[in-house]
Design an enzyme around this catalytic site. Structure first.
Site, short mmCIF file in Angstrom:
data_model
loop_
_atom_site.label_atom_id
_atom_site.label_comp_id
_atom_site.label_asym_id
_atom_site.label_seq_id
_atom_site.Cartn_x
_atom_site.Cartn_y
_atom_site.Cartn_z
N PHE A 196 -53.93 34.57 35.43
CA PHE A 196 -55.38 34.47 35.61
C PHE A 196 -55.80 33.21 36.37
O PHE A 196 -56.92 33.13 36.86
CB PHE A 196 -56.09 34.49 34.24
CG PHE A 196 -56.10 33.14 33.54
CD1 PHE A 196 -57.08 32.18 33.85
CD2 PHE A 196 -55.14 32.80 32.62
CE1 PHE A 196 -57.08 30.93 33.24
CE2 PHE A 196 -55.14 31.56 32.00
CZ PHE A 196 -56.11 30.62 32.32
N CYS A 216 -50.81 25.35 36.76
CA CYS A 216 -49.42 25.17 36.31
C CYS A 216 -48.88 23.83 36.77
O CYS A 216 -47.87 23.36 36.29
CB CYS A 216 -48.55 26.28 36.85
SG CYS A 216 -48.45 26.25 38.63
N LYS A 244 -50.26 43.94 40.48
CA LYS A 244 -51.06 43.98 39.25
C LYS A 244 -51.66 42.59 39.04
O LYS A 244 -50.99 41.67 38.60
CB LYS A 244 -50.23 44.36 38.02
CG LYS A 244 -51.13 44.74 36.85
CD LYS A 244 -50.49 44.59 35.49
CE LYS A 244 -50.52 43.20 34.94
NZ LYS A 244 -51.87 42.64 34.65
N GLU A 294 -47.50 23.66 26.06
CA GLU A 294 -48.37 23.61 27.24
C GLU A 294 -49.80 23.83 26.74
O GLU A 294 -50.09 24.85 26.11
CB GLU A 294 -47.98 24.73 28.22
CG GLU A 294 -48.85 24.76 29.46
CD GLU A 294 -48.47 25.90 30.43
OE1 GLU A 294 -48.07 26.98 29.98
OE2 GLU A 294 -48.61 25.66 31.65
N GLU A 340 -55.55 40.94 34.30
CA GLU A 340 -56.64 41.78 33.78
C GLU A 340 -57.87 40.94 33.47
O GLU A 340 -58.94 41.46 33.20
CB GLU A 340 -56.16 42.54 32.53
CG GLU A 340 -55.81 41.68 31.31
CD GLU A 340 -54.40 41.06 31.35
OE1 GLU A 340 -53.80 40.99 32.44
OE2 GLU A 340 -53.91 40.64 30.28
N ARG A 341 -57.71 39.60 33.51
CA ARG A 341 -58.84 38.74 33.15
C ARG A 341 -59.71 38.39 34.36
O ARG A 341 -60.84 37.95 34.18
CB ARG A 341 -58.32 37.46 32.49
CG ARG A 341 -57.52 37.81 31.23
CD ARG A 341 -57.35 36.63 30.35
NE ARG A 341 -56.00 36.11 30.41
CZ ARG A 341 -55.59 35.06 29.71
NH1 ARG A 341 -56.43 34.42 28.94
NH2 ARG A 341 -54.35 34.65 29.80
#
Ligand code: NAD
Length: 522
Positions: free
Chosen positions: A171, A303, A195, A403, A198-199
């Site tokens: 996301f 990240c 893909k 994290e 989904e967020r």
């Protein structure tokens, strides 16, 4: 294509506010260059992180729809791989131009769905666009090698596409990470099932629209939606030959293991805990600004966020100044002028981050700057956490081991550079690391001894540009990081080498007797 951010058909109007959307539309999926409404009954609600207003419903594509996307990509593959590399390059040039034209629209979609500020969202798009630009060098990147290995004999290599490949995205970079995959997968002759998260799939849907406009034939890029079930489908579908995954360790380690067991190539970039070692001889002002930007920018949801400070010697005295600077950052809706950071992605994420801050307190750390309980007046219902600094942290604390992925900086104190290096090397993650020093020999020694894949020397977020590759290591990658994203290694990931050895000898050179020994070409 109607996008929740307000763009319809070929128009490029888009929302740049967090106002409630009256006419909620479901996000379509994209197959054969068409936007299609899913027939599913299962949807994932997508909320604006600044307000928690509903923005769109993301379908969980049915198995039939997922199969249709793969069939489309399979149909497209044979003719797409046979197009000339110059043709694919021309489409990529067009794609690049269209991304530039739609830059603001892509960024607005990211701000609305992901929450990062509009200026930061523009950077998200740019870092992906640069990969597409680099992919325009395909004719050069795909060149094989040739060697005359013996008299009348030569060996040549070709880089051939794999077939249908898939990308599963996180996301936090809704444009950049799909763009780590779309350009290189396609310019090398593969067809792709993407893909998005989904967020926040909106940016990927705009990219799909641009794919069609750029002239990619039907089926070269298909976009499907869903979560675990869609991922399991991708993992088990025999027609999919390779998977690119970027996301957290839980999903990534599972995807690497199951995808590899099914005989697929898998590249997987995972989570991180990036450290900065701060030496007393560094340029203090540059360090302070760099760390505040890299720890709290994008609400720490990068990240490569620099989330862990290792203060060497007396540099721990600078922490109050650092806290003052962090306190000055404006936390606000991403479309608001002057906003430095937006909300975190979801109420669950906010809760997880707050419980990690609480755990630090309970374990004896000091909360030097506490961002809990903050909300900008205009957006009382968003997922807000203001910059938070935790000091006197030790490696056994939960806030150090996990994290955090939020606007939280944890600080540890050591006496020497050697101790800093041992501490950093002892951490299980190895995405990025930075050192702040004015000493060349110190930086060089650190560079040699540090066990992290991307090292910044007075550079806080050393994400390599696309002529290099993204090279995390340790648990920040699955499979030992053998397959890295973009750059030459990205081209290698998406292609299979074919090596041809030919003999063109004159008639009298042909022997009368068969040679049964292992050919040595010597
Ligand atoms: P995530 O792992 O939750 O989701 C990533 C993708 O995996 C999504 O498409 C999701 O649908 C799917 N997924 C999630 N859980 C799954 C499961 N159990 N089974 C199958 N599929 C699953 O990651 P996220 O929260 O979207 O992204 C944040 C994470 O990504 C952080 O850990 C961050 O460090 C990492 N990240 C790494 C890099 C890198 O290059 N190393 C870059 C960006 C983000």
């Amino acid at each position: 294509y109607f996008h929740p951010a307000g763009a319809e058909g070929t128009e490029t109007k888009f929302l740049t506010t967090h106002e409630k959307i009256q006419d909620i539309k479901d996000t379509p999926f994209f197959v054969d260059n068409k936007f299609v409404t899913s027939s599913t009954t299962q949807f994932i609600d997508l909320h604006d992180p600044a307000t928690n207003n509903l923005v769109t419903r993301v379908p969980q594509n049915t198995d039939e729809e997922l199969k249709a996307a793969v069939a489309s990509a399979q149909r497209a593959f044979e003719s797409w791989r046979s197009t000339s590399v110059l043709h694919r390059q021309a489409i990529m040039f067009k794609f690049v131009a269209l991304i530039r034209e739609n830059w603001d629209r892509l960024a607005a979609s990211i701000t609305l769905e992901q929450g990062k500020t509009f200026a930061d969202a523009k950077g998200d798009v740019l870092r992906g666009l640069q990969v597409a630009e680099a992919a325009c060098a395909a004719p050069e990147l795909l060149k094989g090698e040739v060697l005359e290995v013996a008299k009348d004999m030569e060996t040549r290599t070709y880089r051939e596409p794999l077939g249908v490949v898939a990308a599963i995205c996180p996301f936090n970079f809704p444009a950049m990470i799909p763009l780590w995959c779309i350009p290189i997968a396609t310019v090398t002759g593969n067809t792709l099932i993407l893909k998005p998260s989904e967020r926040d799939p909106g940016a990927a849907m705009i990219l799909a629209e641009l794919v069609e406009k750029a002239g990619f034939p039907e089926g070269v890029v298909n976009v499907v939606h869903g979560a675990h079930r869609a991922v399991n489908f991708i993992l088990d579908e025999p027609a999919i030959k390779a998977i690119s995954f970027v996301g957290g360790n839980k999903a990534g380690e599972y995807i690497f293991t199951r995808g590899s067991a099914n005989g697929k190539r898998v590249q997987a970039n995972l989570g991180a805990k990036n450290h900065a070692a701060v030496l007393p001889d560094c340029n203090k002002n540059q360090f302070l600004n760099a760390i505040v930007g890299a720890a709290f920018g994008a609400a720490g949801q990068r990240c490569m966020a620099l989330s862990t400070l290792v203060m060497v010697g007396e540099t721990k005295e600078w922490l109050p100044e650092l806290a003052e600077l962090a306190k000055g950052l404006q936390v606000n809706g991403g479309f608001e002028p002057g906003a430095d950071l937006g909300p975190v992605i979801s109420p669950q994420s906010k809760q997880r981050i707050e419980s990690l801050i609480a755990s630090a307190e309970a374990e004896g750390a000091t909360i030097l700057l506490d961002g809990r309980g903050f909300a900008p007046a205009k957006y009382p219902d968003g997922n807000w956490i203001a910059p938070t600094i935790i000091t006197n942290v030790t490696p056994s604390m939960q806030c150090y081991k996990e994290e955090i992925f939020g606007p939280v900086l944890v600080c540890l104190n050591v006496d020497t550079l050697d101790e800093a290096i041992d501490l950093i090397n002892g951490n299980e993650y190895g995405n990025g690391v930075a050192i702040f020093t004015r000493s060349g020999p110190t930086a060089e020694s650190f560079r040699r001894r540090i066990d992290a894949g991307q090292v910044g020397i007075n550079v806080p977020i050393p994400v390599p540009l696309p002529m290099f590759s993204f090279t995390g290591n340790k648990r920040s990658v699955a499979g030992g990081g053998a397959s890295t994203f973009y750059g030459k290694p990205g081209v290698n990931f998406y292609t299979q080498l074919k090596t041809v050895t030919s003999l063109w000898s004159s008639a009298d050179a042909i022997a009368k007797k068969a040679d049964v020994h292992m050919p040595t070409h010597s």
